[in-house]
Design a protein around this motif. Structure first.
Motif, PDB file in Angstrom:
ATOM      1  N   PRO A 185      11.059   7.952   4.627  1.00 34.79           N
ATOM      2  CA  PRO A 185      10.818   6.718   5.330  1.00 34.79           C
ATOM      3  C   PRO A 185       9.505   6.344   5.519  1.00 34.79           C
ATOM      4  CG  PRO A 185      12.105   8.353   6.501  1.00 34.79           C
ATOM      5  CD  PRO A 185      11.505   9.199   5.220  1.00 34.79           C
ATOM      6  N   PRO A 186       9.133   5.000   5.649  1.00 34.20           N
ATOM      7  CA  PRO A 186       7.880   4.661   5.783  1.00 34.20           C
ATOM      8  C   PRO A 186       7.016   4.953   7.033  1.00 34.20           C
ATOM      9  CG  PRO A 186       9.208   2.647   5.827  1.00 34.20           C
ATOM     10  CD  PRO A 186      10.173   3.964   5.726  1.00 34.20           C
TER      11      PRO A 186
ATOM     12  N   GLN B  31       0.884  -1.282   0.101  1.00 31.92           N
ATOM     13  CA  GLN B  31      -0.091  -0.134   0.059  1.00 31.92           C
ATOM     14  C   GLN B  31       0.786   1.288   0.050  1.00 31.92           C
ATOM     15  OE1 GLN B  31      -2.161  -1.851   2.918  1.00 31.92           O
ATOM     16  NE2 GLN B  31      -2.934  -2.725   0.973  1.00 31.92           N
ATOM     17  N   GLU B  32       2.018   1.159   0.901  1.00 32.99           N
ATOM     18  CA  GLU B  32       2.690   2.427   1.051  1.00 32.99           C
ATOM     19  C   GLU B  32       3.531   2.631   0.087  1.00 32.99           C
ATOM     20  OE1 GLU B  32       4.914   4.772   4.502  1.00 32.99           O
ATOM     21  OE2 GLU B  32       4.340   2.650   5.028  1.00 32.99           O
TER      22      GLU B  32
ATOM     23  N   TYR C 214      13.277  12.690  11.187  1.00 38.03           N
ATOM     24  CA  TYR C 214      12.488  12.278  10.008  1.00 38.03           C
ATOM     25  C   TYR C 214      13.120  12.743   8.706  1.00 38.03           C
ATOM     26  CZ  TYR C 214       8.524  12.239   6.759  1.00 38.03           C
ATOM     27  OH  TYR C 214       7.789  11.951   5.513  1.00 38.03           O
ATOM     28  N   LYS C 215      13.608  11.742   7.863  1.00 37.67           N
ATOM     29  CA  LYS C 215      14.430  12.495   6.834  1.00 37.67           C
ATOM     30  C   LYS C 215      13.934  12.111   5.358  1.00 37.67           C
ATOM     31  CE  LYS C 215      19.397  13.207   6.322  1.00 37.67           C
ATOM     32  NZ  LYS C 215      20.389  12.634   6.791  1.00 37.67           N
ATOM     33  N   GLU C 216      13.632  12.973   4.566  1.00 38.86           N
ATOM     34  CA  GLU C 216      13.588  12.664   3.154  1.00 38.86           C
ATOM     35  C   GLU C 216      14.960  12.880   2.286  1.00 38.86           C
ATOM     36  OE1 GLU C 216      10.519  15.488   2.586  1.00 38.86           O
ATOM     37  OE2 GLU C 216       8.879  13.956   2.849  1.00 38.86           O
TER      38      GLU C 216
ATOM     39  N   HIS D 200      12.433   0.103   2.029  1.00 31.86           N
ATOM     40  CA  HIS D 200      13.063   1.227   2.225  1.00 31.86           C
ATOM     41  C   HIS D 200      14.378   1.231   2.636  1.00 31.86           C
ATOM     42  CE1 HIS D 200      13.214   5.664   3.022  1.00 31.86           C
ATOM     43  NE2 HIS D 200      13.735   5.361   4.242  1.00 31.86           N
ATOM     44  N   GLU D 201      14.996   0.660   3.710  1.00 30.52           N
ATOM     45  CA  GLU D 201      16.175   0.596   4.180  1.00 30.52           C
ATOM     46  C   GLU D 201      17.051   0.038   3.069  1.00 30.52           C
ATOM     47  OE1 GLU D 201      18.121   0.540   7.418  1.00 30.52           O
ATOM     48  OE2 GLU D 201      16.729   2.082   7.664  1.00 30.52           O
TER      49      GLU D 201
END
Ligand code: ADP
Ligand code: MG
Length: 870
Positions: A56-57, A40-41, A68-70, A422-423
């Protein structure tokens, strides 16, 4: 003429072979695959044509630093989820295919975690052919009509190609087809294509390169290998299949060819003539890979697959008819398409045991790839010359030459935007971004044949021209057919002879009919003769034409040959000059090599020396450290020992000084008492009586050490009725029996070798027997007496009150054998005084050691506490 219509080509020059100083960065492209329905994400967003953003999810919004990092990553081009296989191919692979056709090498690999679309990108799926089938298709579309006959090119098994003429090639083909095969082989073209792959090769998007050198012939060879656990396996090798006991596949080794390019020794190279055939071969390898993976229980996502398309090209000879039979003129270029193993860390796949170790090795190859890229980048950025560890893995070793400037390198980074990845995606992105900082030398142009261009077309044009001219003169083709029809007609109209038999004399019909027919036949024969003569004439004219053309061609060739001869002569002299130069250079190289060897040897010895010195130093250092530690320990131990000793000595000294002070006080007091006594004129009692009364201090030279502040509560002193006194008779085990006459006899005593609290508690008097050698060598026994008190803390204490000395003397002074207190003799008193002090000290030490408590230097009496520690 056709060739005249074609644009004139620029004259060819033979470009310098190496090197090209220009460099190109490794082309890194990013492809984001669509999310699968189960996810979904989406954690990846395509910002623009060159940038992607990772966030990050939702579950783990904070990174390791708690923020929190984009993150954004830039690539040469980013392809979003909607990109088609064709669009991707046009941007990424088309230039590589063009390069291959122009004789340069190319390397393309897909990198990413498992499931990110690497195989989809490389191979594709039915209806959506990937880069591999498209590359094949483009190559065949481009070289299609210039392909050489099968076996004209032959691999020399050393990464090179040999060439043979068409007749030899045909013979070889026949020979091979006659040979019994290890495995019955259906001709490739007739093989059934796996339905799974059938659609992939129906590529509608026709793609070809326009500018192909038409004076060459081409041939395509394909190889397909797999690298698993750092072993190379040939997926196209024909091995007899034994269904009962399948043999494990044999791994291949890497070798370096004479141009220092790496290749897989003994790897199968299949010559293919069409996209379909090539894809069939790929499919066969793919099938073998699957079978091997199942049989050997391997994880397919952990293997690297490499599909190599090799293109051999050789120029046509001067006539443009046949392939030039010169090995040096063959150009071989290759495009390697690599579908790398999943880049994720091992734990993701939950592999165990062997598989884990194997997987580790595979990860090791990817890690080596990363290290190589890092070192290359560092070398380029910092100008260093660190050794790139290509040899650490087969994968990097095989592609070493590409990074050293043997071809273009491109990478497609595949990412899956799902949250779980993601990781790993972050790692992939970091590596990919770093990779594009590496620059690879632009591959040099391969030398092209020095023959004049347009040979193929000139030859074709010549043939066409000849035909045309023949046609003009009532050409053989149409003329021939006309003649054929006329002759046929004439033959058909040739009337057969009627029966010549005369039946009777009046027969007037047979002869005239025969005459008529013969007349007709004569006419036809004449016509045929005319036709024949006409044909002979036209044929003669044609022959003359041909002769003329041949002469013209001969003249042309003669002229060319003269020209060539001249060129050859000039080239020969040039060659001689070059050979001389080569010799000089070889000589120089020889010298340099020798020097290098010497220097290398020297370097090695020096390095060894350095190493041994280093080891020695290390050893010495550790020895030193050990010694230091030992000395430190000894010093500490000694310091402690001496500290204790000093404390003990200070205590003893203090005690001694106190005693001396006290003795002096006492003496003063006695003096004072004597003075007072003499004043009051009191009669003195006999000394023996005095001895019996130890409580009177003035009668003892070694008086009882009564402290200024008594440490005991006097109320606790035991009542002492005459005759009922109990004594502790403390006789150390070392005491000897003497035959002194006046031996003490204490009837009601407890004899102990070591005083104990228990014994003291039962008694009210204490006596210590102390023996020592006197200055005259005689044994002297001292009886030191004291009272026992109960201390406030419930222990026992002894207050020394009296010392009796027993000694034997030799005859001259035997008359003075006595049992006396030294208090009568002042000079002796001095001696005894010091003796007493000595004994006192010893006693105190003895009691102190038993009691285990130090009452301090101000106390002359010593307590034995009730509760003692052992
Ligand atoms: P990898 O080789 O990286 O392990 P695959 O190529 O096998 O991954 O892809 C896994 C699955 O995702 C396959 O079923 C494939 O069809 C699908 N897939 C991957 N990329 C795409 C894409 N760009 N579009 C559609 N499907 C894709
Ligand atoms: Mg895959």
């Amino acid at each position: 003429m056709k060739s005249a219509m074609r644009p004139a080509k620029p004259p060819r020059r033979i470009p310098p072979k190496k090197p090209s100083n220009q460099k190109d960065p490794v082309g890194v492209y990013c492809r984001v695959r669509p999310l699968s329905p189960s996810d979904q994400e989406c954690c990846i967003e395509v910002i623009n044509e060159t940038t992607v953003q990772l966030h990050p999810p939702d579950g783990c919004k904070a990174n390791r630093n708690g923020e929190y990092k984009e993150t954004q990553y830039s690539f040469k081009q980013v392809f979003g989820t909607l990109v088609t296989q064709k669009e991707l191919f046009d941007v990424v692979s088309k230039p590589l295919v063009e390069d291959v056709i122009r004789g340069r090498n190319g390397l393309l690999f897909t990198y990413g975690v498992t499931g990110s679309g690497k195989t989809y990108t490389m191979t594709g799926s039915p209806g959506e052919g990937g880069l591999l089938p498209r590359c094949l298709s483009m190559i065949f579309n481009s070289i299609g009509k210039y392909q050489a006959k099968r076996y004209v090119f032959k691999s020399d098994e050393k990464n090179g190609m040999d060439v043979q003429n068409e007749v030899d090639a045909l013979l070889e083909r026949q020979k091979r087809e006659a040979q019994p095969q290890v495995i019955p082989r259906t001709p490739l073209t007739r093989q059934r294509v796996d339905p799974e792959f059938a659609d992939m090769i129906n590529i509608q998007d026709h793609c070809k390169i326009e500018e192909v050198d038409e004076d060459s012939v081409y041939s395509v060879f394909v190889s397909y290998i797999e690298i698993y656990n750092n072993y190379i396996y040939d997926l196209l090798e024909e091995v007899p299949l034994d269904p009962i006991k399948p043999k494990p596949p044999q791994s291949k080794i890497l070798r370096e060819d004479q141009n220092h390019n790496m290749y897989i020794a003994g790897c199968t190279e299949v010559e293919v003539k069409s996209t379909e055939e090539a894809f069939d071969v790929f499919w066969k390898g793919q099938k073998r890979r699957r079978i091997a993976n199942t049989q050997l229980n391997r994880e397919s996502s952990r293997s690297h697959s490499v599909f190599i398309i090799k293109l051999a090209q050789a120029p046509l000879d001067a006539d443009g008819d046949n392939v030039l039979q010169e090995r040096e003129q063959i150009t071989v270029s290759q495009l390697s398409l690599v579908d790398l193993a999943g880049s994720e860390r091992t734990n993701r796949t939950k592999a165990e045991g062997n598989r884990l170790r194997e997987a580790g090795n595979i990860n090791q190859s990817l890690m080596t790839l990363r290290t190589c890229i890092e070192v290359l980048r560092e070398n380029q950025l910092c100008g260093t010359n660190k050794m790139v560890p290509y040899r650490d893995s087969k994968l990097t070793h095989l592609f070493k030459n590409y990074f050293d400037g043997e071809g273009k390198v491109r990478m497609i980074v595949c990412v899956n935007p799902k949250a779980d990845d993601h990781e790993e995606s972050l790692q992939v992105m970091r590596f990919a971004e770093m990779t594009q900082e590496v620059e690879v030398a632009r591959p040099a142009d391969k030398p092209i044949c020095g023959l004049t261009p347009g040979r193929r077309y000139r030859n074709q044009a010549f043939k066409e021209e000849l035909t045309r001219r023949l046609e003009e003169r009532g050409g053989p083709q149409n003329g021939e057919s006309d003649d054929q029809s006329v002759t046929d007609l004439l033959i058909q109209s040739f009337p057969p002879l009627p029966s010549c038999e005369l039946l009777d004399a009046n027969d007037d019909q047979t002869l005239p009919r025969l005459i008529e027919i013969l007349e007709k036949r004569r006419r036809i024969r004449q016509m045929m003769g005319d036709e024949f003569n006409k044909n002979v004439c036209s044929f003669r004219a044609m022959l003359q034409d041909v002769n003329g053309a041949v002469t013209a061609k001969e003249n042309f060739v003669q002229g060319k040959m003269t020209e060539k001869d001249r060129t050859i002569v000039s080239q020969k002299s040039e060659m001689e000059r070059m050979e001389k130069k080569i010799k000089t250079l070889e000589y120089k190289i020889d010298i340099l090599e020798k020097t290098t060897t010497i220097y290398e040897e020297e370097k090695r010895t020096l390095q060894q020396d350095l190493e041994s010195q280093h080891h020695k130093l290390q050893r010495q250092l550790s020895d030193k450290r050990r010694l230091e530690a030992r000395i430190q320990g000894m010093v500490n131990e000694n310091a402690m020992k001496w500290e204790k000793e000093c404390e003990r000595r200070v205590a003893a000294k203090q005690l001694e000084m106190q005693n001396k002070l006290w003795v002096k006080d006492e003496k003063l007091k006695q003096l004072k008492a004597i003075v007072t006594e003499s004043k009051s004129d009191k009669p003195e009692r006999p000394p023996r009586e005095r001895d019996r009364e130890p409580k009177i201090p003035k009668r003892s030279i070694s008086p009882a050490p009564v402290p200024n502040i008594p440490p005991v509560n006097m109320r606790h002193r035991r009542s002492r009725s005459a005759g009922t006194e109990r004594w502790v008779d403390h006789k150390p085990p070392s005491s000897m029996e003497t035959d002194t006459v006046m031996q003490p006899h204490i009837p009601n005593s407890i004899k102990v070798a070591v005083p104990s609290e228990k014994a003291l508690a039962k008694c009210d008097r204490y006596m210590l027997t102390h023996q020592q050698l006197a200055s005259d060598g005689e044994l002297e026994t001292k009886l030191i007496k004291g009272d026992v008190y109960k201390t406030r803390s419930g222990g026992q204490s002894v207050q020394f009150t009296d010392i009796e000395t027993l000694r034997q003397e030799s005859p001259p002074s035997a008359s003075r054998k006595r049992r006396s207190s030294p208090c009568n003799d002042p000079p002796q008193g001095e001696t005894t005084d010091s003796d007493w002090t000595d004994v006192e000290t010893r006693c105190s030490v003895a009691v102190e050691m038993r009691a285990g408590s130090n009452l301090g230097p101000g106390y002359q009496h010593h307590a034995i506490p009730k509760r003692r520690k052992p």
